[in-house]
Design an enzyme around this catalytic site. Structure first.
Site, PDB file in Angstrom:
ATOM      1  CB  ILE A  58      -0.958   0.004   1.212  1.00 35.22           C
ATOM      2  CG1 ILE A  58      -2.022   1.085   1.056  1.00 35.22           C
ATOM      3  CG2 ILE A  58      -0.227   0.129   2.521  1.00 35.22           C
ATOM      4  CD1 ILE A  58      -3.142   0.975   2.073  1.00 35.22           C
ATOM      5  CB  SER A  59       1.086   4.156  -2.232  1.00 34.20           C
ATOM      6  OG  SER A  59       1.348   3.343  -3.349  1.00 34.20           O
TER       7      SER A  59
END
Length: 269
Positions: free
Chosen positions: A15-16
């Site tokens: 996940i960024s």
């Protein structure tokens, strides 16, 4: 060629950031990967996770650990499972290089759960290239819109993003003074117009225990950067790394020094 029978796999989730639109939580990615492996009768040997990491780089702790793990033949890994292909690489070029140069020679398949393909089949490779091309096109459109948004914001004389100089902080999208650092900026300019060169100023700051924005000691170059930054007068140039558009702004950054003091420093230079 990739082996036909997949028995033991690893999973990868990324996940960024917590705020990025379209992100699926780590927990949800792991849950779906685990469920998919059970449905296929595969042993999920290990999950590798990267949180707050960009998919545009290979310099990710979880990614590196995963690649080292599958390199070890005693682990007998025959597949990597992700929820979506862009979780492991954002760019099609990087994804194809991973599959063709690193996974296929080892007989390791790449499987995407939500896109329903695996590279152990010719159909899977064809589908991968198709969806990768569309995904890359979509990202370029988003980047173009983002760039246009930054330019529009800058032209409205508002903060358009990017790093802020020493002396400032960003709070809820607004530039505010860091009072302690702002006082140091004033001192640097005052010392300079009084005849102290950047080397002497850096030494004075370091002896006083005053650090840079990153908590390090001052250098001549860092002092010179302060002295050459017109932002401290309340005027700045928005010149995005990609746009290079040179939009002049006023009072986006609160004034720390007077124009008179700035001009005196220019005369010393």
């Amino acid at each position: 060629m990739v082996q036909e029978t997949i028995k033991k796999v690893v999973g990868y989730a990324r996940i960024s950031s917590d705020s990025q639109i379209g992100n699926t939580s780590i927990a949800e990615q792991v849950r779906k990967i685990e469920a998919y492996c059970i449905s296929q009768g595969w042993e999920l040997a290990k999950m590798f996770i990267d949180e707050g990491e960009s998919g545009s780089t290979k310099e990710r702790g979880g990614y590196r650990d995963m690649m080292q793990y599958i390199e070890q033949t005693e682990n007998e890994i025959s597949g990597i499972v992700v929820l979506k292909a862009d979780r492991i690489h954002r760019r099609l070029k990087n994804l194809l290089e991973l599959i063709e140069d690193e996974l296929e020679p080892k007989g390791i398949a790449f499987i995407s759960v939500s896109e329903n393909f695996d590279t152990s089949t010719p159909q899977g490779m064809l589908f991968l290239q198709m969806i990768g091309s569309f995904a890359e096109f979509e990202r370029k459109i988003i980047n173009e819109r983002t760039k246009s948004g930054r330019i529009a914001t800058a032209r409205e004389n508002k903060y358009a993003g990017g790093g802020v100089p020493y002396g400032y902080q960003v709070v809820n999208g607004t530039i505010l003074l860091d009072e302690q650092q702002a006082q140091t900026v004033k001192s640097i300019f005052q010392l300079y117009v009084e005849g102290n060169n950047p080397y002497k100023i850096a030494c004075k700051l370091n002896r006083a225990g005053i650090t840079t924005k990153t908590g390090k000691q001052w250098t001549v170059v860092q002092v010179q950067n302060i002295l050459n930054n017109e932002t401290y007068t309340g005027f700045n140039m928005y010149n995005g790394l990609k746009e290079r558009n040179g939009i002049r702004q006023k009072d986006v950054f609160p004034r720390i020094i007077s124009r008179q003091l700035w001009n005196k420093a220019r005369q010393v230079s």
